[in-house]
Design an enzyme around this catalytic site. Structure first.
Site, PDB file in Angstrom:
ATOM      1  N   HIS A 152       0.829  -1.201   0.000  1.00  0.00           N
ATOM      2  CA  HIS A 152       0.000   0.000   0.000  1.00  0.00           C
ATOM      3  C   HIS A 152       0.868   1.257   0.000  1.00  0.00           C
ATOM      4  CE1 HIS A 152      -3.381   2.589   0.000  1.00  0.00           C
ATOM      5  NE2 HIS A 152      -2.779   3.292   0.938  1.00  0.00           N
TER       6      HIS A 152
ATOM      7  N   TYR B  68       1.707   5.538  -2.315  1.00  0.00           N
ATOM      8  CA  TYR B  68       1.986   6.941  -1.943  1.00  0.00           C
ATOM      9  C   TYR B  68       3.402   7.336  -2.354  1.00  0.00           C
ATOM     10  CZ  TYR B  68      -2.364   6.326   0.437  1.00  0.00           C
ATOM     11  OH  TYR B  68      -3.687   6.052   0.702  1.00  0.00           O
TER      12      TYR B  68
ATOM     13  N   HIS C 195      -9.816   1.069 -10.670  1.00  0.00           N
ATOM     14  CA  HIS C 195      -9.328   1.970  -9.615  1.00  0.00           C
ATOM     15  C   HIS C 195      -7.893   2.392  -9.891  1.00  0.00           C
ATOM     16  CE1 HIS C 195      -8.096   3.332  -5.597  1.00  0.00           C
ATOM     17  NE2 HIS C 195      -7.219   2.344  -5.551  1.00  0.00           N
ATOM     18  N   PHE C 196      -7.025   1.412 -10.146  1.00  0.00           N
ATOM     19  CA  PHE C 196      -5.615   1.847 -10.197  1.00  0.00           C
ATOM     20  C   PHE C 196      -5.191   2.433 -11.540  1.00  0.00           C
ATOM     21  CE2 PHE C 196      -3.853  -1.821 -12.317  1.00  0.00           C
ATOM     22  CZ  PHE C 196      -4.248  -2.981 -11.700  1.00  0.00           C
ATOM     23  N   HIS C 197      -6.075   2.322 -12.559  1.00  0.00           N
ATOM     24  CA  HIS C 197      -5.723   3.079 -13.777  1.00  0.00           C
ATOM     25  C   HIS C 197      -6.110   4.544 -13.626  1.00  0.00           C
ATOM     26  CE1 HIS C 197      -4.894  -0.873 -15.520  1.00  0.00           C
ATOM     27  NE2 HIS C 197      -4.156  -0.207 -16.378  1.00  0.00           N
TER      28      HIS C 197
ATOM     29  N   ARG D 269     -10.673  -9.844 -12.386  1.00  0.00           N
ATOM     30  CA  ARG D 269      -9.461  -9.208 -12.917  1.00  0.00           C
ATOM     31  C   ARG D 269      -8.473 -10.305 -13.293  1.00  0.00           C
ATOM     32  NH1 ARG D 269      -5.857  -7.008  -7.860  1.00  0.00           N
ATOM     33  NH2 ARG D 269      -4.418  -6.499  -9.537  1.00  0.00           N
ATOM     34  N   ARG D 270      -7.366  -9.958 -13.980  1.00  0.00           N
ATOM     35  CA  ARG D 270      -6.314 -10.937 -14.283  1.00  0.00           C
ATOM     36  C   ARG D 270      -6.894 -12.179 -14.949  1.00  0.00           C
ATOM     37  NH1 ARG D 270      -2.704 -10.225  -8.682  1.00  0.00           N
ATOM     38  NH2 ARG D 270      -1.414  -8.567  -9.543  1.00  0.00           N
TER      39      ARG D 270
HETATM   40 FE1  HAS Z   1      -5.723   1.999  -4.048  1.00  0.00          FE
HETATM   41  C1  HAS Z   1      -5.977  -1.421  -4.508  1.00  0.00           C
HETATM   42  C2  HAS Z   1      -7.618   1.724  -1.170  1.00  0.00           C
HETATM   43  C3  HAS Z   1      -5.249   5.355  -3.357  1.00  0.00           C
HETATM   44  C4  HAS Z   1      -3.213   2.116  -6.407  1.00  0.00           C
HETATM   45  N1  HAS Z   1      -4.816   0.625  -5.220  1.00  0.00           N
HETATM   46  C5  HAS Z   1      -5.060  -0.721  -5.277  1.00  0.00           C
HETATM   47  C6  HAS Z   1      -4.199  -1.357  -6.266  1.00  0.00           C
HETATM   48  C7  HAS Z   1      -3.376  -0.369  -6.761  1.00  0.00           C
HETATM   49  C8  HAS Z   1      -3.782   0.871  -6.111  1.00  0.00           C
HETATM   50  C9  HAS Z   1      -2.235  -0.528  -7.779  1.00  0.00           C
HETATM   51  O1  HAS Z   1      -8.730  -0.425   0.656  1.00  0.00           O
HETATM   52  C10 HAS Z   1      -4.241  -2.831  -6.691  1.00  0.00           C
HETATM   53  C11 HAS Z   1      -3.148  -3.639  -6.058  1.00  0.00           C
HETATM   54  C12 HAS Z   1      -3.334  -5.090  -6.562  1.00  0.00           C
HETATM   55  O2  HAS Z   1      -2.830  -5.374  -7.651  1.00  0.00           O
HETATM   56  O3  HAS Z   1      -4.023  -5.850  -5.887  1.00  0.00           O
HETATM   57  N2  HAS Z   1      -6.361   3.293  -2.597  1.00  0.00           N
HETATM   58  C13 HAS Z   1      -7.142   2.996  -1.515  1.00  0.00           C
HETATM   59  C14 HAS Z   1      -7.402   4.196  -0.734  1.00  0.00           C
HETATM   60  C15 HAS Z   1      -6.738   5.220  -1.352  1.00  0.00           C
HETATM   61  C16 HAS Z   1      -6.071   4.644  -2.505  1.00  0.00           C
HETATM   62  C17 HAS Z   1      -8.255   4.299   0.504  1.00  0.00           C
HETATM   63  N3  HAS Z   1      -4.521   3.435  -4.768  1.00  0.00           N
HETATM   64  C18 HAS Z   1      -4.445   4.735  -4.327  1.00  0.00           C
HETATM   65  C19 HAS Z   1      -3.383   5.452  -5.016  1.00  0.00           C
HETATM   66  C20 HAS Z   1      -2.821   4.536  -5.880  1.00  0.00           C
HETATM   67  C21 HAS Z   1      -3.533   3.285  -5.703  1.00  0.00           C
HETATM   68  C22 HAS Z   1      -3.000   6.904  -4.747  1.00  0.00           C
HETATM   69  C23 HAS Z   1      -1.711   4.679  -6.824  1.00  0.00           C
HETATM   70  C24 HAS Z   1      -1.051   5.806  -7.046  1.00  0.00           C
HETATM   71  N4  HAS Z   1      -6.626   0.491  -3.073  1.00  0.00           N
HETATM   72  C25 HAS Z   1      -7.325   0.556  -1.872  1.00  0.00           C
HETATM   73  C26 HAS Z   1      -7.724  -0.777  -1.442  1.00  0.00           C
HETATM   74  C27 HAS Z   1      -7.260  -1.664  -2.388  1.00  0.00           C
HETATM   75  C28 HAS Z   1      -6.579  -0.860  -3.385  1.00  0.00           C
HETATM   76  C29 HAS Z   1      -8.493  -1.167  -0.238  1.00  0.00           C
HETATM   77  C30 HAS Z   1      -7.393  -3.193  -2.362  1.00  0.00           C
HETATM   78  C31 HAS Z   1      -8.599  -3.612  -3.173  1.00  0.00           C
HETATM   79  C32 HAS Z   1      -8.628  -5.129  -3.227  1.00  0.00           C
HETATM   80  O4  HAS Z   1      -9.494  -5.697  -2.597  1.00  0.00           O
HETATM   81  O5  HAS Z   1      -7.733  -5.705  -3.891  1.00  0.00           O
HETATM   82  C33 HAS Z   1      -6.711   6.667  -0.876  1.00  0.00           C
HETATM   83  O6  HAS Z   1      -5.392   7.124  -0.773  1.00  0.00           O
HETATM   84  C34 HAS Z   1      -7.521   7.577  -1.801  1.00  0.00           C
HETATM   85  C35 HAS Z   1      -7.645   8.991  -1.235  1.00  0.00           C
HETATM   86  C36 HAS Z   1      -7.789  10.012  -2.323  1.00  0.00           C
HETATM   87  C37 HAS Z   1      -8.867  10.860  -2.461  1.00  0.00           C
HETATM   88  C38 HAS Z   1      -8.900  11.836  -3.626  1.00  0.00           C
HETATM   89  C39 HAS Z   1      -8.530  13.254  -3.222  1.00  0.00           C
HETATM   90  C40 HAS Z   1      -8.557  14.148  -4.454  1.00  0.00           C
HETATM   91  C41 HAS Z   1      -7.501  14.952  -4.822  1.00  0.00           C
HETATM   92  C42 HAS Z   1      -7.590  15.748  -6.105  1.00  0.00           C
HETATM   93  C43 HAS Z   1      -8.458  17.003  -5.963  1.00  0.00           C
HETATM   94  C44 HAS Z   1      -8.272  17.952  -7.111  1.00  0.00           C
HETATM   95  C45 HAS Z   1      -9.180  18.107  -8.102  1.00  0.00           C
HETATM   96  C46 HAS Z   1      -8.915  19.077  -9.216  1.00  0.00           C
HETATM   97  C47 HAS Z   1     -10.446  17.296  -8.114  1.00  0.00           C
HETATM   98  C48 HAS Z   1      -9.995  10.858  -1.533  1.00  0.00           C
HETATM   99  C49 HAS Z   1      -6.282  15.081  -3.987  1.00  0.00           C
HETATM  100  C50 HAS Z   1     -10.086  19.927  -9.530  1.00  0.00           C
HETATM  101  C51 HAS Z   1      -9.892  20.607 -10.862  1.00  0.00           C
HETATM  102  C52 HAS Z   1     -10.336  21.834 -11.100  1.00  0.00           C
HETATM  103  C53 HAS Z   1     -10.263  22.421 -12.481  1.00  0.00           C
HETATM  104  C54 HAS Z   1     -10.938  22.615 -10.013  1.00  0.00           C
HETATM  105 CU    CU Z   2      -3.811  -0.058  -0.611  1.00  0.00          CU
END
Ligand code: HAS
Ligand code: CU
Length: 547
Positions: free
Chosen positions: A220, A224, A371-373, A435-436
């Site tokens: 995980h 980050y 999700h991860f794309h 998946r996979r």
């Molecule tokens: Fe994830 C699975 C939970 C973030 C990548 N994640 C994965 C896998 C990958 C991955 C590669 O809880 C698959 C691994 C595998 O092969 O099995 N993930 C989370 C959570 C977050 C999260 C809670 N993931 C990421 C990030 C990744 C990433 C970052 C890569 C860079 N993820 C999971 C969980 C799994 C998981 C389980 C396991 C699922 C399973 O069962 O296999 C958090 O960090 C997300 C928080 C982020 C936000 C978004 C905030 C928004 C921002 C942008 C705002 C700006 C804007 C611009 C909208 C809440 C900061 C506005 C524009 C204007 C013009 C105004």
């Molecule tokens: Cu994770």
């Protein structure tokens, strides 16, 4: 200026981009296979034997290699340019690069000859050639060495500037690297104790449950390690690029310290269905996972506020008029802003993943690649493209080959990814599509999957075209006969108000101690339980020796 880091950064980015080119090229083939167009047999004469070998190449070169090389190069560059100081030990940083390259070659050869078809998570008891594991371990060790070069340079700067607050970009870059060095202890133990001796035949069996737990100790926080360099740019550079200010630099500093503290003690949210992990620890890690939304949403707030400052400084009025006046003709900004929007959707998906009962619905479905794309495939990768649109011209001292092409690339990535990830999310959530899996030949794939598989395939093709535009632009820039008329400076955001930084936001010890304590609390008893029930009994299973 800073000639040595310029060359070094160029090499890191070059190797990373080469890896992405190979790994990314497999992507469209996977999507076509899902709609029954299986081109893999035709690829056998270039050594591509199977869908799973292709998926391993795709996952390893994109998720592990492209990211790590780009990040170590970028953070080394930002440390030097933010501190305005050369590396104290440039040979150490060059050694880091060479160790990573040797590791990459050592891991890539078994993958390319179908002797490491174990996907990027290399879960045992699937077993690969020992060189794959040793190679990946060297890539991580090389990144550690690069981090040491950064830390020594920061330490020298702090000695030379007693009492001075560390510049934000340098601090954020080094916190990211520090988190990575602690996080990778998990896979270091997994590789050195469990996987490498087992793959070399020195021990007969491995304990898959313990191996997976050590893997996700790193698995995980690696996300980050991928994301925080994008945050370095979203906070530290984009506000400057749009003629605005960073809404709150203090809040930005706090976010990076919170990611140091919270990135690691959450890995079990990838193991909610693991039978060997006691439920209580799944709850602990779930709660800590939700605490990660604090720095994530602080980032959303701070970054959007900074964008609004920039948009209004450019004449934007009314509630949302400032969005229109943002510099959408600047490809570096546009790529990064579209990346932010895609990432926001990915983050919401992460929230879903983290909820135990919903996770039971989407785990191991094609929702996860959806999700991860959006996260690493867009929030991170499209941001790195946006950074490359100013950084590569700076390193090459040549103007970007085509601004227009870069804008087309950003928008086609945005549209392609929306289509692909939308299809994958719905297929996973509504239909439980796995998946996979070669869905093109899956007997259980029902006809109502087709429209979504076609949507995802269409998105994948558009992404392939978008990727091609990026490489034409990069190669066109590097091979250009023109030279820059004016040097490109690394953009550095100014804070909206220059408040003095409180000492606790510029002090390492308490944050590192708290991080280590939280890791011991959240992982210590769990690992002790798993080790006391050690079961090194599983032999290796491989496509090679049919184990
Ligand atoms: Fe994830 C699975 C939970 C973030 C990548 N994640 C994965 C896998 C990958 C991955 C590669 O809880 C698959 C691994 C595998 O092969 O099995 N993930 C989370 C959570 C977050 C999260 C809670 N993931 C990421 C990030 C990744 C990433 C970052 C890569 C860079 N993820 C999971 C969980 C799994 C998981 C389980 C396991 C699922 C399973 O069962 O296999 C958090 O960090 C997300 C928080 C982020 C936000 C978004 C905030 C928004 C921002 C942008 C705002 C700006 C804007 C611009 C909208 C809440 C900061 C506005 C524009 C204007 C013009 C105004
Ligand atoms: Cu994770």
């Amino acid at each position: 200026m800073y000639a040595s880091v310029k060359k070094l950064t160029g090499w890191y980015l070059g190797v990373g981009m080469a890896a992405l080119f190979i790994g990314g090229s497999i992507g469209p083939f996977q999507k076509l296979e899902h709609v029954g167009i299986n081109l893999y047999p035709g690829l056998q004469n270039i050594g591509l034997n199977s869908y799973y070998q292709g998926l391993t190449i795709h996952g390893v070169l994109n998720a592990l290699v492209w990211t790590t090389f780009f990040i170590v190069g970028f953070l080394t560059f930002t440390t030097v340019h933010s501190l305005k100081r050369e590396l104290t030990h440039p040979k150490l940083n060059w050694a880091s690069f060479y160790i990573m390259v040797i590791g990459l070659v050592m891991a890539a050869i078994p993958v390319l000859i179908n002797a490491a078809t174990v996907l990027f998570t290399f879960y045992p008891p699937l077993q690969a050639s020992p060189y794959y594991y040793i190679g990946l371990t060297l890539v991580v060790i090389g990144s550690w060495v690069g981090g040491w070069g950064m830390f020594l340079t920061l330490r020298a700067w702090r000695k030379e500037n007693p009492g001075e607050t560390t510049p934000f970009i340098a601090l954020a870059s080094n916190i990211t690297m520090a988190m990575w060095q602690i996080a990778t202890l998990g896979i270091a133990v997994e590789m050195l104790w469990l996987i490498i001796p087992w793959s070399l035949g020195w021990v007969d069996g491995v304990d898959p449950q313990l191996a997976r737990t050590f893997f996700w100790f790193t698995g995980h926080p690696i996300v980050y390690f991928w994301l925080l360099p994008a945050y370095v740019s979203w906070y530290g550079m984009v506000p400057k690029q749009i003629g605005g200010k960073l809404f709150s630099e203090q809040l930005a500093r706090l976010v990076f310290w919170l990611f140091l503290l919270l990135s690691i003690p959450v890995g079990v949210h990838h193991q909610y269905v693991d039978p060997g992990v006691p439920q209580g620890w799944k709850v602990v890690h779930a709660v800590l996972t939700y605490s990660l939304f604090i720095p994530s949403l602080l980032t959303a707030f701070n970054v959007i506020a900074s964008l609004e400052i920039g948009g209004r400084a450019r004449g934007g009025t009314g509630l949302l008029g400032w969005i229109r006046t943002l510099p959408w003709d600047n490809p570096s900004f546009t790529a990064q802003n579209l990346a932010m929007i895609l990432f926001a959707f990915g983050g919401i998906g992460g929230l879903t993943n983290a909820s135990y009962n919903l996770n039971l619905v989407i785990h191991n479905t094609i929702w996860i690649p959806g999700h991860f794309h959006l996260t690493v495939g867009s929030g991170v990768t499209l941001t790195f493209f946006g950074i490359a649109y100013w950084l590569v011209p700076k390193l090459a001292n040549k103007p970007l080959f085509s601004n227009k092409m870069a804008l087309w690339q950003a928008w086609t990535w945005f549209v392609g990814m929306l289509l692909m990830s939308n299809g994958l999310h719905i297929l996973g959530l509504n239909f439980g599509a796995p998946r996979r899996t070669m869905l093109g030949v899956a007997p259980y794939a029902s006809s109502d999957w087709q429209p979504l598989l076609i949507e995802a395939a269409l998105g994948g093709i558009i992404l392939g075209v978008s990727g091609l535009l990026f490489y034409i632009n990069m190669i066109g820039t590097v091979r250009s006969k023109k030279t820059l008329t004016a040097a490109i400076e690394m953009p550095v955001s100014e804070p909206m108000e220059a408040h003095p930084t409180p000492a606790w936001l510029d002090t390492w010890r308490p944050w590192v101690v708290a991080t280590l304590v939280l890791i011991v609390v959240s992982y210590g008893p769990l690992l002790a339980y798993l080790i006391s029930n050690l079961n090194m009994t599983s032999p290796g299973f491989s496509n090679l020796w049919g184990g």
